[in-house]
Scaffold this active site. Structure first.
Site, short mmCIF file in Angstrom:
data_model
loop_
_atom_site.label_atom_id
_atom_site.label_comp_id
_atom_site.label_asym_id
_atom_site.label_seq_id
_atom_site.Cartn_x
_atom_site.Cartn_y
_atom_site.Cartn_z
N TYR A 106 0.85 -1.19 0.00
CA TYR A 106 0.00 0.00 0.00
C TYR A 106 0.88 1.24 0.00
O TYR A 106 1.86 1.30 0.75
CB TYR A 106 -0.89 0.03 1.26
CG TYR A 106 -2.35 -0.06 0.91
CD1 TYR A 106 -2.90 0.80 -0.04
CD2 TYR A 106 -3.17 -1.02 1.50
CE1 TYR A 106 -4.23 0.71 -0.38
CE2 TYR A 106 -4.51 -1.11 1.15
CZ TYR A 106 -5.03 -0.25 0.21
OH TYR A 106 -6.35 -0.34 -0.14
N GLU A 147 -0.56 4.81 -0.57
CA GLU A 147 -1.37 6.00 -0.87
C GLU A 147 -0.54 7.27 -0.64
O GLU A 147 0.21 7.38 0.34
CB GLU A 147 -2.62 6.02 0.02
CG GLU A 147 -3.64 5.03 -0.47
CD GLU A 147 -4.91 4.99 0.37
OE1 GLU A 147 -5.05 5.81 1.28
OE2 GLU A 147 -5.74 4.12 0.10
N ASP A 196 -5.59 13.67 -25.47
CA ASP A 196 -5.60 12.26 -25.04
C ASP A 196 -4.84 11.49 -26.12
O ASP A 196 -5.37 11.17 -27.18
CB ASP A 196 -7.05 11.79 -24.94
CG ASP A 196 -7.18 10.32 -24.59
OD1 ASP A 196 -6.17 9.60 -24.67
OD2 ASP A 196 -8.30 9.88 -24.27
N THR A 215 -2.74 6.18 -22.20
CA THR A 215 -2.61 4.86 -21.59
C THR A 215 -1.19 4.40 -21.90
O THR A 215 -0.50 5.02 -22.72
CB THR A 215 -3.62 3.85 -22.17
OG1 THR A 215 -3.49 3.83 -23.58
CG2 THR A 215 -5.04 4.22 -21.79
N LYS A 244 -1.10 0.62 -25.30
CA LYS A 244 -1.49 0.53 -26.72
C LYS A 244 -0.21 0.53 -27.55
O LYS A 244 0.60 -0.38 -27.40
CB LYS A 244 -2.45 1.67 -27.07
CG LYS A 244 -3.77 1.58 -26.30
CD LYS A 244 -4.77 2.61 -26.78
CE LYS A 244 -6.12 2.45 -26.11
NZ LYS A 244 -6.23 3.14 -24.80
N ARG A 271 -0.99 -2.43 -18.73
CA ARG A 271 -2.29 -1.76 -18.81
C ARG A 271 -2.36 -0.66 -17.74
O ARG A 271 -2.23 -0.96 -16.55
CB ARG A 271 -3.35 -2.82 -18.56
CG ARG A 271 -4.77 -2.47 -18.85
CD ARG A 271 -5.57 -3.73 -19.08
NE ARG A 271 -5.17 -4.32 -20.34
CZ ARG A 271 -5.62 -3.93 -21.54
NH1 ARG A 271 -6.51 -2.99 -21.64
NH2 ARG A 271 -5.17 -4.51 -22.64
N1 DSN Z 1 -10.87 0.97 -25.57
C1 DSN Z 1 -9.82 1.69 -26.24
C2 DSN Z 1 -9.83 1.50 -27.70
O1 DSN Z 1 -10.08 0.39 -28.12
O2 DSN Z 1 -9.55 2.41 -28.46
C3 DSN Z 1 -9.82 3.10 -25.89
O3 DSN Z 1 -9.63 3.22 -24.52
#
Ligand code: DSN
Length: 402
Positions: free
Chosen positions: A44, A46, A189, A215, A218, A224
């Protein structure tokens, strides 16, 4: 345990034997998977490094500092918050840092490629803030003059760019100019294109945006999770308190450690080669489909859209299911001006981030395009299609060896 192990084994076989063309997916390296599964999950922590609510944080403090430093070096920015558990939580914290409740955001029409957190009625975003939207033009491209006109009329607090299904370069400089003219904040984003930006194959939003969210799993090929970047001394304080304690509790230090490794991996020359190859493969597939007579968009990044309704007379949902039956995974996607609902759609989104990690090259990308075309046209049987999938994937690196 056995039940879950059996299911993981099934998923491993599915990943190894299939052609993964979901544009937002990728395969993390062995080091990233190892750290994500480490004993750091027990801790933990925080708070933030040096300012925790728990004792025993000396090692995770150092790990989180490394992740922050690596994120800043990779993207050339001053501050990073590496704690968001996902892109949606990163976006939630960014909105809170940028404007009061009820503030107005100008974002892309969701059916044209925006994300759920960019103002969908089913997401928190449209419940806490007011969203107005700009459309793509008839060619499926951003029209910066239209964005400017809507911004001048609507006077938003924030203009949001960065999309989930947009196959072209985004001109962040032009969007900054519009933000300056209407005196609003700029948020990007970059989740889909973070890997391309890290490899300097797409213009970076960092010099222009007030806040950039992402994120890490990707095109960036990490674990993730989410990430927030800014150059503003004032905004980083607001971002930090929006992430913790406002939206999240304990940070996932095992994932933060894996993010640190992801940022380090993305600074290597091999990563630039990967992104170059990823973009070449995507282009090869879209061009081959077009040459065969299908309606695919052009591409300047890692994905493109395929109009299955006008190319093959089947909806995106039908095409997705048909391809899934032979081990090719894609996702149904609205195409600009789509008359069908998001549950059905007129097309597919196709991306090469995952397969390129496994070793897909341009000639494989051409074979994949021909396979999709021939199978959706009904030129080849399910059995022949499955043989082609097996032949292509058998040459690639198995997931567990990455
Ligand atoms: N779910 C993602 C996508 O497939 O583009 C975006 O967060």
């Amino acid at each position: 345990m056995e039940e879950i192990e059996r299911l993981i084994e099934g998923e491993l076989l599915r990943q190894n034997n299939g052609i993964e063309l979901i544009a937002s997916e990728n395969y993390a390296s062995g080091n990233i998977r190892k750290v994500t599964g480490s004993i750091l999950t027990n801790k933990y922590a925080e708070g933030y490094p040096g300012r925790r609510y728990y004792g025993g944080c000396e090692f995770v403090d150092e790990i989180e500092r490394i992740a922050i430093r690596e994120a800043c070096e990779l993207f050339g920015c001053k501050y990073a918050n590496v704690q968001p558990h996902s892109g949606s939580q990163a976006n939630a914290a960014a909105y809170r840092a940028l404007m009061p409740n009820g503030g107005k955001v100008l974002s892309l029409v969701l059916n044209d490629g925006g994300h759920l957190t960019h103002g969908s009625p089913v997401s928190f975003s449209s419940n806490f803030y007011t969203f107005v939207h700009y459309p793509l033009d008839k060619n499926g491209r951003l029209d910066y003059e239209v964005i400017r006109e809507i911004a001048l009329k609507e006077k938003p607090d924030v203009i949001l760019s960065g999309y989930s299904a947009y196959p072209y370069i985004i001109d962040f400089k032009k969007i900054r100019e519009i933000c300056d003219e209407v005196n609003c904040k700029m948020m990007v984003d970059m989740a889909h294109i973070a890997g391309l930006i890290a490899a300097k194959k797409h213009i970076s939003p960092i010099p222009y945006a007030d806040i950039v969210t992402s994120t890490t799993h990707k095109t960036l090929r990490g674990p993730r999770g989410g990430l927030i970047l800014t150059n503003s001394d004032e905004l980083i304080k607001k971002i930090n308190s929006a992430v913790f304690p406002f939206y999240q509790g304990g940070p996932l230090e095992h994932v933060i450690a894996a993010k640190a490794i992801c940022f380090k991996e993305a600074r290597k020359p091999e990563f630039v080669n990967y992104v170059t190859s990823l973009m070449e493969n995507t282009k090869e597939c879209s061009e081959t489909l077009k040459n065969l007579g299908a309606l695919a968009t052009n591409t300047e990044n890692h994905l493109f859209l395929l109009n299955t309704l006008d190319s093959f007379g089947i909806t995106g949902l039908e095409a997705q299911k048909k391809l899934e039956g032979i081990g090719v995974t894609t996702n149904k996607n609205m195409i600009p001006g789509d008359k069908l609902s998001p549950k059905e759609t007129s097309g597919l989104r196709i991306g090469f981030a995952a397969v390129t990690t496994r070793g897909c090259n341009k000639s494989d990308a051409k074979r994949i395009a021909t396979l999709i075309y021939d199978y959706l046209k009904g030129n080849i049987s399910e059995e022949s299609a499955k043989k082609i999938v097996k032949d292509i994937t058998s040459k690639w690196t198995p997931i567990e060896k990455l």
